[in-house]
Design a protein around this motif. Structure first.
Motif, PDB file in Angstrom:
ATOM      1  N   CYS A  87       0.853  -1.192   0.000  1.00 28.88           N
ATOM      2  CA  CYS A  87       0.000   0.000   0.000  1.00 28.88           C
ATOM      3  C   CYS A  87       0.882   1.232   0.000  1.00 28.88           C
ATOM      4  O   CYS A  87       1.818   1.324   0.802  1.00 28.88           O
ATOM      5  CB  CYS A  87      -0.901  -0.003   1.236  1.00 28.88           C
ATOM      6  N   THR A  88       0.600   2.166  -0.891  1.00 32.28           N
ATOM      7  CA  THR A  88       1.273   3.461  -0.866  1.00 32.28           C
ATOM      8  C   THR A  88       0.202   4.541  -0.819  1.00 32.28           C
ATOM      9  O   THR A  88      -0.928   4.339  -1.268  1.00 32.28           O
ATOM     10  CB  THR A  88       2.171   3.672  -2.093  1.00 32.28           C
ATOM     11  N   TYR A  89       0.565   5.697  -0.278  1.00 31.28           N
ATOM     12  CA  TYR A  89      -0.431   6.732  -0.071  1.00 31.28           C
ATOM     13  C   TYR A  89       0.131   8.091  -0.467  1.00 31.28           C
ATOM     14  O   TYR A  89       1.350   8.272  -0.581  1.00 31.28           O
ATOM     15  CB  TYR A  89      -0.871   6.759   1.396  1.00 31.28           C
TER      16      TYR A  89
ATOM     17  N   LEU B 121      -5.972  -3.219  11.593  1.00 26.82           N
ATOM     18  CA  LEU B 121      -5.013  -2.443  12.360  1.00 26.82           C
ATOM     19  C   LEU B 121      -4.973  -1.013  11.831  1.00 26.82           C
ATOM     20  O   LEU B 121      -5.505  -0.730  10.754  1.00 26.82           O
ATOM     21  CB  LEU B 121      -3.612  -3.070  12.308  1.00 26.82           C
ATOM     22  N   LYS B 122      -4.322  -0.147  12.616  1.00 29.05           N
ATOM     23  CA  LYS B 122      -4.210   1.252  12.212  1.00 29.05           C
ATOM     24  C   LYS B 122      -2.882   1.831  12.671  1.00 29.05           C
ATOM     25  O   LYS B 122      -2.293   1.371  13.660  1.00 29.05           O
ATOM     26  CB  LYS B 122      -5.360   2.085  12.774  1.00 29.05           C
ATOM     27  N   TYR B 123      -2.413   2.833  11.945  1.00 33.76           N
ATOM     28  CA  TYR B 123      -1.272   3.631  12.369  1.00 33.76           C
ATOM     29  C   TYR B 123      -1.741   5.065  12.524  1.00 33.76           C
ATOM     30  O   TYR B 123      -2.291   5.660  11.586  1.00 33.76           O
ATOM     31  CB  TYR B 123      -0.127   3.580  11.344  1.00 33.76           C
ATOM     32  N   ILE B 124      -1.484   5.607  13.724  1.00 37.96           N
ATOM     33  CA  ILE B 124      -1.824   7.008  13.976  1.00 37.96           C
ATOM     34  C   ILE B 124      -0.537   7.790  14.246  1.00 37.96           C
ATOM     35  O   ILE B 124      -0.268   8.810  13.623  1.00 37.96           O
ATOM     36  CB  ILE B 124      -2.794   7.150  15.157  1.00 37.96           C
TER      37      ILE B 124
ATOM     38  N   ALA C 167       1.819  -4.213  10.237  1.00 40.15           N
ATOM     39  CA  ALA C 167       2.065  -3.324   9.111  1.00 40.15           C
ATOM     40  C   ALA C 167       3.167  -2.348   9.497  1.00 40.15           C
ATOM     41  O   ALA C 167       3.271  -1.937  10.653  1.00 40.15           O
ATOM     42  CB  ALA C 167       0.800  -2.572   8.715  1.00 40.15           C
ATOM     43  N   GLU C 168       3.951  -1.984   8.486  1.00 41.06           N
ATOM     44  CA  GLU C 168       5.071  -1.089   8.726  1.00 41.06           C
ATOM     45  C   GLU C 168       4.850   0.229   8.011  1.00 41.06           C
ATOM     46  O   GLU C 168       4.693   0.283   6.788  1.00 41.06           O
ATOM     47  CB  GLU C 168       6.381  -1.707   8.258  1.00 41.06           C
ATOM     48  N   PHE C 169       4.854   1.301   8.786  1.00 40.05           N
ATOM     49  CA  PHE C 169       4.726   2.645   8.242  1.00 40.05           C
ATOM     50  C   PHE C 169       6.099   3.139   7.842  1.00 40.05           C
ATOM     51  O   PHE C 169       7.035   3.127   8.644  1.00 40.05           O
ATOM     52  CB  PHE C 169       4.110   3.574   9.293  1.00 40.05           C
ATOM     53  N   ASN C 170       6.239   3.573   6.589  1.00 42.52           N
ATOM     54  CA  ASN C 170       7.508   4.108   6.093  1.00 42.52           C
ATOM     55  C   ASN C 170       7.228   5.484   5.499  1.00 42.52           C
ATOM     56  O   ASN C 170       6.705   5.584   4.378  1.00 42.52           O
ATOM     57  CB  ASN C 170       8.118   3.165   5.058  1.00 42.52           C
TER      58      ASN C 170
ATOM     59  N   HIS D 122       2.777  -1.174   4.214  1.00 46.53           N
ATOM     60  CA  HIS D 122       2.602  -2.549   3.747  1.00 46.53           C
ATOM     61  C   HIS D 122       2.129  -3.460   4.879  1.00 46.53           C
ATOM     62  O   HIS D 122       2.644  -3.397   6.003  1.00 46.53           O
ATOM     63  CB  HIS D 122       3.903  -3.097   3.167  1.00 46.53           C
ATOM     64  N   LEU D 123       1.210  -4.332   4.537  1.00 47.82           N
ATOM     65  CA  LEU D 123       0.675  -5.317   5.480  1.00 47.82           C
ATOM     66  C   LEU D 123       1.515  -6.584   5.384  1.00 47.82           C
ATOM     67  O   LEU D 123       1.815  -7.046   4.276  1.00 47.82           O
ATOM     68  CB  LEU D 123      -0.789  -5.614   5.133  1.00 47.82           C
ATOM     69  N   LYS D 124       1.822  -7.175   6.550  1.00 44.00           N
ATOM     70  CA  LYS D 124       2.698  -8.349   6.550  1.00 44.00           C
ATOM     71  C   LYS D 124       2.199  -9.383   7.550  1.00 44.00           C
ATOM     72  O   LYS D 124       1.507  -9.057   8.517  1.00 44.00           O
ATOM     73  CB  LYS D 124       4.126  -7.939   6.909  1.00 44.00           C
ATOM     74  N   LYS D 125       2.603 -10.621   7.271  1.00 44.01           N
ATOM     75  CA  LYS D 125       2.368 -11.696   8.229  1.00 44.01           C
ATOM     76  C   LYS D 125       3.489 -12.702   8.051  1.00 44.01           C
ATOM     77  O   LYS D 125       3.812 -13.082   6.919  1.00 44.01           O
ATOM     78  CB  LYS D 125       1.005 -12.347   7.994  1.00 44.01           C
ATOM     79  N   PRO D 126       4.120 -13.153   9.125  1.00 51.32           N
ATOM     80  CA  PRO D 126       5.286 -14.027   9.004  1.00 51.32           C
ATOM     81  C   PRO D 126       4.983 -15.394   8.390  1.00 51.32           C
ATOM     82  O   PRO D 126       5.820 -15.964   7.690  1.00 51.32           O
ATOM     83  CB  PRO D 126       5.771 -14.180  10.452  1.00 51.32           C
TER      84      PRO D 126
END
Lengths: 114, 113
Positions: free
Chosen positions: B23-25, B48-51, B65-68, B75-79
């Motif tokens: 995901c890009t924004y 989930l959310k990032y604030i 998910a990792e905010f860059n 991007h959403l991730k799962k091991p």
């Protein structure tokens, strides 16, 4: 858990009919939303409401209207259904406190206009 | 104007392998970012959310998910993917101070045994 209930799972209507889609939430949420979901287009906001009797247009309000007479109920109205309104319609609600409150969705109404 | 893009219509992963849904924004200021999942014939469910704060956000069902900020990505991730993770995933963004929640077009995740 928040429950958002959409009254119909599937609807088939004829062109020109007036169509009502009903949505009820049980968590006293201030905000309610109507989206339509189409493949490849994601979710597009039709209308939303942040209080009883209040409404705001979303991105694609043409051909639709809404009603919110009670806090828990938000209705979407297709005044004269057309085939290009065949879609999945999703209702959602959220708390008013802050802009980071997640949306809680109903299971959707799949509307077919013939 | 704010926007969000999910560059992959479909992601295929073998069960047990790690998965990433991209995901890009584009939004002015610091965004509020969300991931939702939609199982067949169901509405969307919040994942989930990032604030603000830690760039790595943990959510439901083992997802993270990792905010860059420099890459404007979330991007959403799962091991380790499960077959039951197969679903449609939506990224969404809202600009600070309000405004509408804008959804991406969705990514179909298919996890094969």
């Amino acid at each position: 858990d928040v429950k958002v209930t959409q009254s119909s799972r599937y609807l088939v209507k004829r062109t020109g009919e007036k169509v009502f889609l009903e949505c009820v939430q049980d968590m006293d949420h201030e905000n309610m939303f109507w989206y339509r979901q189409d493949p490849g287009l994601g979710l597009r906001l039709i209308y939303f409401s942040y209080d009883v009797k209040m409404k705001e247009k979303g991105d694609i309000p043409e051909g639709y209207s809404v009603s919110r007479e009670k806090k828990e109920r938000f209705s979407l109205i297709l005044e004269s259904a057309s085939t290009n309104q065949t879609s999945m319609y999703l209702c959602a609600s959220s708390l008013e406190t802050g802009y980071n409150s997640p949306l809680h969705f109903g299971n959707g109404t799949r509307l077919t206009v013939t | 104007a704010q926007s969000v893009a999910q560059p992959e219509d479909q992601v295929n992963v073998a069960e047990g392998n790690p998965l990433t849904v991209k995901c890009t924004y584009s939004v002015s200021g610091n965004p509020y970012l969300f991931w939702y999942v939609q199982y067949p014939n169901r509405g969307l469910q919040f994942l989930l959310k990032y604030i603000t704060g830690d760039n790595l956000v943990k959510g439901s069902y083992g997802f993270e998910a990792e905010f860059n900020k420099s890459q404007t990505s979330f991007h959403l991730k799962k091991p380790s993917a499960l077959v039951s993770d197969s679903a449609l995933y939506f990224c969404a963004v809202r600009r600070p101070g309000g405004g509408k929640l804008i959804f991406g077009q969705g990514t179909e995740l298919s996890v094969k045994p």
